[in-house]
Motif scaffolding. Structure first.
Motif, PDB file in Angstrom:
ATOM      1  N   PHE A  23     -37.705 -17.555  38.136  1.00  0.00           N
ATOM      2  CA  PHE A  23     -37.729 -16.291  37.389  1.00  0.00           C
ATOM      3  C   PHE A  23     -36.328 -15.762  37.122  1.00  0.00           C
ATOM      4  N   THR A  24     -35.329 -16.615  37.346  1.00  0.00           N
ATOM      5  CA  THR A  24     -33.953 -16.208  37.087  1.00  0.00           C
ATOM      6  C   THR A  24     -33.288 -17.328  36.298  1.00  0.00           C
ATOM      7  N   ALA A  25     -31.977 -17.187  36.111  1.00  0.00           N
ATOM      8  CA  ALA A  25     -31.222 -18.251  35.459  1.00  0.00           C
ATOM      9  C   ALA A  25     -31.089 -19.460  36.388  1.00  0.00           C
ATOM     10  N   GLY A  26     -31.734 -19.413  37.536  1.00  0.00           N
ATOM     11  CA  GLY A  26     -31.744 -20.547  38.460  1.00  0.00           C
ATOM     12  C   GLY A  26     -30.687 -20.417  39.538  1.00  0.00           C
ATOM     13  N   ARG A  27     -30.697 -21.384  40.443  1.00  0.00           N
ATOM     14  CA  ARG A  27     -29.722 -21.343  41.525  1.00  0.00           C
ATOM     15  C   ARG A  27     -28.316 -21.566  40.984  1.00  0.00           C
ATOM     16  N   ARG A  28     -27.371 -20.864  41.572  1.00  0.00           N
ATOM     17  CA  ARG A  28     -25.986 -20.964  41.117  1.00  0.00           C
ATOM     18  C   ARG A  28     -25.324 -22.216  41.673  1.00  0.00           C
ATOM     19  N   GLY A  29     -24.318 -22.690  40.956  1.00  0.00           N
ATOM     20  CA  GLY A  29     -23.542 -23.832  41.428  1.00  0.00           C
ATOM     21  C   GLY A  29     -22.409 -23.339  42.292  1.00  0.00           C
ATOM     22  N   VAL A  30     -22.391 -23.735  43.570  1.00  0.00           N
ATOM     23  CA  VAL A  30     -21.317 -23.305  44.469  1.00  0.00           C
ATOM     24  C   VAL A  30     -20.756 -24.508  45.232  1.00  0.00           C
ATOM     25  N   GLY A  31     -20.769 -24.464  46.560  1.00  0.00           N
ATOM     26  CA  GLY A  31     -20.022 -25.424  47.382  1.00  0.00           C
ATOM     27  C   GLY A  31     -20.282 -26.900  47.126  1.00  0.00           C
ATOM     28  N   THR A  32     -21.519 -27.263  46.798  1.00  0.00           N
ATOM     29  CA  THR A  32     -21.825 -28.677  46.573  1.00  0.00           C
ATOM     30  C   THR A  32     -20.965 -29.268  45.461  1.00  0.00           C
ATOM     31  N   THR A  33     -20.497 -28.402  44.544  1.00  0.00           N
ATOM     32  CA  THR A  33     -19.634 -28.866  43.456  1.00  0.00           C
ATOM     33  C   THR A  33     -18.408 -29.614  43.997  1.00  0.00           C
ATOM     34  N   VAL A  34     -17.839 -29.092  45.081  1.00  0.00           N
ATOM     35  CA  VAL A  34     -16.634 -29.701  45.672  1.00  0.00           C
ATOM     36  C   VAL A  34     -16.966 -31.111  46.183  1.00  0.00           C
ATOM     37  N   LEU A  35     -18.041 -31.209  46.952  1.00  0.00           N
ATOM     38  CA  LEU A  35     -18.417 -32.508  47.529  1.00  0.00           C
ATOM     39  C   LEU A  35     -18.784 -33.479  46.412  1.00  0.00           C
ATOM     40  N   LEU A  36     -19.456 -32.959  45.391  1.00  0.00           N
ATOM     41  CA  LEU A  36     -19.887 -33.801  44.266  1.00  0.00           C
ATOM     42  C   LEU A  36     -18.684 -34.360  43.512  1.00  0.00           C
ATOM     43  N   GLU A  37     -17.696 -33.524  43.259  1.00  0.00           N
ATOM     44  CA  GLU A  37     -16.535 -34.005  42.498  1.00  0.00           C
ATOM     45  C   GLU A  37     -15.802 -35.098  43.270  1.00  0.00           C
ATOM     46  N   ASP A  55     -26.917 -25.326  43.732  1.00  0.00           N
ATOM     47  CA  ASP A  55     -27.169 -25.563  45.158  1.00  0.00           C
ATOM     48  C   ASP A  55     -27.262 -24.305  46.000  1.00  0.00           C
ATOM     49  N   ASP A  56     -27.182 -23.112  45.377  1.00  0.00           N
ATOM     50  CA  ASP A  56     -27.072 -21.876  46.159  1.00  0.00           C
ATOM     51  C   ASP A  56     -28.453 -21.396  46.617  1.00  0.00           C
ATOM     52  N   VAL A  57     -28.753 -21.543  47.906  1.00  0.00           N
ATOM     53  CA  VAL A  57     -30.093 -21.170  48.381  1.00  0.00           C
ATOM     54  C   VAL A  57     -30.294 -19.650  48.402  1.00  0.00           C
ATOM     55  N   ALA A  58     -29.224 -18.885  48.178  1.00  0.00           N
ATOM     56  CA  ALA A  58     -29.377 -17.422  48.173  1.00  0.00           C
ATOM     57  C   ALA A  58     -30.316 -16.957  47.069  1.00  0.00           C
ATOM     58  N   VAL A  59     -30.372 -17.733  45.966  1.00  0.00           N
ATOM     59  CA  VAL A  59     -31.256 -17.358  44.856  1.00  0.00           C
ATOM     60  C   VAL A  59     -32.665 -17.864  45.180  1.00  0.00           C
ATOM     61  N   GLU A  60     -33.540 -16.930  45.516  1.00  0.00           N
ATOM     62  CA  GLU A  60     -34.873 -17.330  45.979  1.00  0.00           C
ATOM     63  C   GLU A  60     -35.855 -17.572  44.832  1.00  0.00           C
ATOM     64  N   ASP A  61     -35.808 -16.662  43.822  1.00  0.00           N
ATOM     65  CA  ASP A  61     -36.757 -16.774  42.713  1.00  0.00           C
ATOM     66  C   ASP A  61     -36.193 -17.642  41.612  1.00  0.00           C
ATOM     67  N   SER A  62     -35.901 -18.907  41.878  1.00  0.00           N
ATOM     68  CA  SER A  62     -35.143 -19.643  40.873  1.00  0.00           C
ATOM     69  C   SER A  62     -35.919 -19.858  39.583  1.00  0.00           C
ATOM     70  N   ARG A 113     -26.983 -28.157  49.794  1.00  0.00           N
ATOM     71  CA  ARG A 113     -27.407 -26.754  49.793  1.00  0.00           C
ATOM     72  C   ARG A 113     -26.280 -25.896  50.360  1.00  0.00           C
ATOM     73  N   SER A 114     -26.129 -24.674  49.810  1.00  0.00           N
ATOM     74  CA  SER A 114     -25.044 -23.791  50.244  1.00  0.00           C
ATOM     75  C   SER A 114     -25.530 -22.356  50.411  1.00  0.00           C
ATOM     76  N   MET A 115     -24.770 -21.609  51.223  1.00  0.00           N
ATOM     77  CA  MET A 115     -25.042 -20.180  51.412  1.00  0.00           C
ATOM     78  C   MET A 115     -23.722 -19.511  51.800  1.00  0.00           C
ATOM     79  N   GLY A 116     -23.450 -18.349  51.213  1.00  0.00           N
ATOM     80  CA  GLY A 116     -22.177 -17.685  51.479  1.00  0.00           C
ATOM     81  C   GLY A 116     -22.340 -16.265  51.995  1.00  0.00           C
ATOM     82  N   VAL A 117     -21.239 -15.742  52.548  1.00  0.00           N
ATOM     83  CA  VAL A 117     -21.218 -14.352  53.006  1.00  0.00           C
ATOM     84  C   VAL A 117     -19.892 -13.720  52.588  1.00  0.00           C
ATOM     85  N   ALA A 118     -19.962 -12.463  52.147  1.00  0.00           N
ATOM     86  CA  ALA A 118     -18.740 -11.726  51.808  1.00  0.00           C
ATOM     87  C   ALA A 118     -18.531 -10.600  52.811  1.00  0.00           C
ATOM     88  N   LEU A 119     -17.276 -10.466  53.269  1.00  0.00           N
ATOM     89  CA  LEU A 119     -16.918  -9.324  54.125  1.00  0.00           C
ATOM     90  C   LEU A 119     -16.256  -8.230  53.291  1.00  0.00           C
TER      91      LEU A 119
END
Lengths: 341, 214
Positions: free
Chosen positions: A153-167, A144-151, A195-201
């Motif tokens: 050409f990569t290992a695909g979008r990562r599994g993040v926040g939606t996992t919590v709601l799904l479980e 669900d990670d929209v940060a990965v744009e070229d899904s 869909r999810s998006m994160g930020v690190a400080l």
């Protein structure tokens, strides 16, 4: 038990870097009589199994994301969680053993976050279960990670926040007695609708590494960061909460249409950010969603899927319907999420 | 000395030599993985192959399938991450293809390795140029097969495979990663050798060293 007389060489409450997982599982077992811990196989499971004939839910992954997944084991959510080393997938023998432990005769749904290691290890676990037990296993991969744009050409979008709601939602569907096919269908629906998006400080520090995973200057933040400190879309100057919220919400809304349906929104802390800041962020996110004509039917604010001590947060928006909202509201009793009971 | 067959004992030596090489090169592999991954390839391979060799020495295998199925299952259950399932599947398929034999001739080893590669592809879905261990395994096995077509000598084939493996490993430097965690780096993955490609080249170096001179 080995007692470390020396002070750890990093500022963490640990005995030894190599015993963090085992020591934390000992804490889980000591703290929560409603849970059982298989220390050899590193599995957290319910002390009281659900009724026979109901579909069981198994998840797992590298640790360091607490409360995910072990904190979501209990009535209304998961039946068991396999714990890998910090940020490293568990191994297939754990999945096999856990599948045997949780099966109540109606099959087991494996909930897997989309990381190469997790997907392959769960895949082998399911193959072993099929070969050795005859238990029917269905799989949902969360990406669900929209940060990965070229899904593509990569290992695909990562599994993040939606996992919590799904479980939570799928746990309720299984508790209702829906069959494996129906439970897996709800899981796919939730994954496709979130869909999810994160930020690190700041970076996080993996105990075995002893130093921050990446360097982030005092005046910069990483937009689109993953939950293991993977690089995001871009590194930008630090900004106020309103601007950070905009940079998280815009790519989510650009990726999917959330209007015309009730939504469930999660403002999630990554482990090193106080709740007061998460509420500051939630206020900004709510304003943006309202301005975009999106109806927030339910919300969740807190630390649910973390990256050790990383400061920052993520936003997850799930396009729901009447059924998903009802499943969301159903009773849940886990150490990480509890209501209606 | 001509090497027309490889025995279970020699194959055991091969795995032991591979353990030694990944252990010697642990910092190098970890360094490669720090640049484009999560800095655990060296320690994962060392831990996994350490467990494999410990198990083999505790109860030596009598047949080729016993040896490689045991090695594969040990890797799969002790490593985690991506390298455990990939190397584990590689060895498991070698074992199931070789069957309960006590030695392999050159075409027999070629067929077993080829099946191992098939397992890696089925598990990891990698294609040529994705910047993975496939980019070493595939050319190395092509060279191995070509050598076996003209000579029954295993050392010759192993040398050819190792030469192709080194070329393949070095060629991953210029590639853009499309699989695994490195793929999230996009353009930033260019300029670094893939750690899985590097450890796979060590596997062929170990085979050369086990079989000795041509």
């Amino acid at each position: 038990m080995k007692v470390n007389q020396e002070v750890p060489d990093m500022k963490k409450l640990i005995n030894f870097p190599e015993t963090v997982l085992a020591d934390s599982l000992a804490g889980v077992a000591a703290a929560h009589p409603g849970l059982r811990v298989d220390h050899a196989n590193r599995i957290i499971y319910r002390a009281t199994p659900k009724a026979a004939g109901k579909v069981a839910l198994l998840s797992g992954g590298g640790t360091g994301h607490e409360p995910l997944h072990g904190g979501f084991v209990g009535e209304g959510m998961l039946d068991a969680a396999c714990a890998g080393a910090i940020f490293t997938s568990p191994t297939p023998d754990q999945m096999l053993e856990a599948t045997k432990v949780v099966d109540r005769g109606a099959g087991v749904l494996h909930i897997v976050k989309n990381y190469t290691g997790d997907v392959m290890n769960f895949e082998i676990g399911a193959e072993l279960a099929a070969a050795e037990t005859g238990i029917t296993v269905a799989v949902v991969v969360v990406n669900d990670d929209v940060a990965v744009e070229d899904s593509s050409f990569t290992a695909g979008r990562r599994g993040v926040g939606t996992t919590v709601l799904l479980e939570k939602i799928v746990g309720a569907a299984a508790e209702e007695g829906r069959d494996l096919e129906a439970v897996a269908a709800v899981a796919r629906q939730v994954n496709e609708s979130g869909r999810s998006m994160g930020v690190a400080l700041t970076s996080c520090t993996v105990p075995s590494a002893g130093k921050p995973t990446f360097e982030l200057p005092e005046d910069e933040m990483e937009i689109g960061v993953g939950i293991h400190g993977e690089p995001g879309r871009r590194r930008v100057p630090l900004a106020g909460a309103a601007e950070v919220a905009r940079q998280l919400v815009e790519p989510i809304l650009a990726d999917m249409d959330f209007t015309g349906a009730p939504t469930i929104v999660m403002l999630n802390g990554l482990g090193g950010t106080p709740l007061i800041e998460l509420y500051v962020m939630y206020a900004e996110v709510a304003k943006l969603l309202d301005a975009a004509g999106i109806t927030v039917a339910r919300s969740l604010v807190g630390n649910y899927i973390t990256a050790l001590d990383m400061a920052g947060c993520s936003v997850t928006v799930l396009r729901a319907d009447e059924d998903l909202i009802r499943l969301w509201d159903a009773p849940v009793s886990t150490t990480g999420m509890r209501w209606g009971i | 000395m001509s090497n027309d067959t490889i025995t279970v004992d020699q194959l055991t030596d091969w795995l032991t030599r591979f353990r030694d090489l990944v252990t010697e090169q642990v910092s190098y592999l970890t360094e490669l993985d720090s640049a484009i991954g999560d800095a655990d390839h060296g320690s994962n391979m060392t831990r996994g192959m350490g467990a494999v060799v410990e198990k083999i020495h505790a109860s030596p295998a009598g047949t080729v399938d016993e040896l490689f199925k045991g090695a594969g299952m040990t890797l799969v259950t002790s490593v985690g991450g991506a390298s455990g399932p990939l190397y584990g599947t590689f060895f498991l398929r070698i074992g199931t293809t070789a069957g309960p034999r006590t030695s392999l001739d050159a075409p027999g080893l070629a067929a077993a390795l080829r099946a191992g590669l098939g397992g890696v592809v089925a598990r990891g879905k990698a294609e040529a140029g994705d910047k993975t261990m496939f980019d070493v395994l595939s050319p190395a096995l092509a060279a191995f097969d070509a050598a076996v077509d003209v000579s029954s000598d295993l050392s010759t084939a192993a040398h050819a495979a190792y030469f192709a493996a080194q070329t393949g490993r070095d060629a991953t430097r210029a590639l853009l990663a499309r699989k695994g965690r490195a793929s999230y780096l996009g353009e930033r993955s260019i300029g670094h050798i893939d750690p899985g490609a590097a450890s796979t080249a060590l596997l062929f170096q170990a085979l050369v060293e086990t079989l000795g001179e041509e």
